[in-house]
Design an enzyme around this catalytic site. Structure first.
Site, PDB file in Angstrom:
ATOM      1  N   ASP A   1      -2.200   0.931   7.357  1.00 26.43           N
ATOM      2  CA  ASP A   1      -1.492   0.785   6.080  1.00 26.43           C
ATOM      3  C   ASP A   1      -1.086  -0.669   5.845  1.00 26.43           C
ATOM      4  O   ASP A   1      -1.130  -1.171   4.716  1.00 26.43           O
ATOM      5  CB  ASP A   1      -0.274   1.704   6.031  1.00 26.43           C
ATOM      6  CG  ASP A   1      -0.670   3.163   6.172  1.00 26.43           C
ATOM      7  OD1 ASP A   1      -1.394   3.664   5.288  1.00 26.43           O
ATOM      8  OD2 ASP A   1      -0.282   3.795   7.166  1.00 26.43           O
TER       9      ASP A   1
ATOM     10  N   ASP B   1       0.874  -1.171   0.000  1.00 24.48           N
ATOM     11  CA  ASP B   1       0.000   0.000   0.000  1.00 24.48           C
ATOM     12  C   ASP B   1       0.911   1.221   0.000  1.00 24.48           C
ATOM     13  O   ASP B   1       1.477   1.582   1.027  1.00 24.48           O
ATOM     14  CB  ASP B   1      -0.896  -0.010   1.239  1.00 24.48           C
ATOM     15  CG  ASP B   1      -1.807   1.203   1.305  1.00 24.48           C
ATOM     16  OD1 ASP B   1      -2.289   1.644   0.248  1.00 24.48           O
ATOM     17  OD2 ASP B   1      -2.035   1.707   2.420  1.00 24.48           O
TER      18      ASP B   1
ATOM     19  N   GLU C   1      -1.290  -1.325  -4.752  1.00 28.51           N
ATOM     20  CA  GLU C   1      -2.561  -0.634  -4.925  1.00 28.51           C
ATOM     21  C   GLU C   1      -2.351   0.624  -5.747  1.00 28.51           C
ATOM     22  O   GLU C   1      -1.380   1.346  -5.563  1.00 28.51           O
ATOM     23  CB  GLU C   1      -3.144  -0.282  -3.556  1.00 28.51           C
ATOM     24  CG  GLU C   1      -4.555   0.249  -3.629  1.00 28.51           C
ATOM     25  CD  GLU C   1      -5.177   0.408  -2.261  1.00 28.51           C
ATOM     26  OE1 GLU C   1      -6.000  -0.443  -1.895  1.00 28.51           O
ATOM     27  OE2 GLU C   1      -4.819   1.375  -1.568  1.00 28.51           O
TER      28      GLU C   1
END
Length: 169
Positions: free
Chosen positions: A140, A7, A68
């Site tokens: 996260d 992420d 992502e």
């Protein structure tokens, strides 16, 4: 197969590693790479993220990676900086010879939670259901584990499709 999900973030870059055996998912590790934002030197912050993420891949040796996509917000400067951190998230797995899957946040949420506009707390909850007993380092890291789970599902689906196509020939 060992999968790492990432992420991307300039201040906090989450990562999560899972093992995939058939339909079984097992948590391996997760954490957050923090860049030192002390004096605002972007190059130093990116270098710090690169070094930390390189160590993560060296330690856990994943066989597949996924990152992502970032969303564009109203602050163009912040979006550009986030994009540079995302570049690190793509670069490091590529340096280890891994192909990198990329997923939109809504696709990750749809795969893990079942709805594309799920809240962070719902993502965290579903990650804990998919990976019983997991200790998550922070939001996260939870998002990164969700990206890894999403990639694992997509790899399984594409593997089944390839097998079906081979069988049909």
């Amino acid at each position: 197969m060992r999968v790492i999900g990432i992420d991307p973030g300039l201040r906090n870059l989450g990562w999560g590693v899972i093992d995939v055996a058939g339909s079984r998912l097992v948590h391996v590790a997760n954490g957050i790479c923090h860049s030192d934002g002390g004096d605002g030197d972007l190059a130093a912050r990116l270098l710090s993220l690169h070094a930390q993420l390189t160590e993560v891949l060296r330690d856990w040796q994943p066989e597949a990676a996924a990152v992502e996509h970032t969303f564009v917000n109203k602050d163009a400067v912040a979006t550009l900086k986030l994009g540079q951190a995302r570049g690190i998230a793509l670069l490091v797995p590529a340096q280890f010879g891994l192909a990198v899957g990329e997923y939109a946040p809504n696709a990750v949420k749809k795969t893990v939670v079942g709805v594309g506009h799920a809240a962070k707390v719902q993502v965290d909850h579903m990650v804990r259901l998919h990976l019983p007993g997991v200790k998550i380092a922070g939001p996260d890291a939870a998002d990164a584990l969700a990206v890894a789970i999403c990639h694992a599902h997509h790899l399984q689906s594409s593997g089944r499709l390839a097998a079906a196509l081979r069988a049909a020939e």
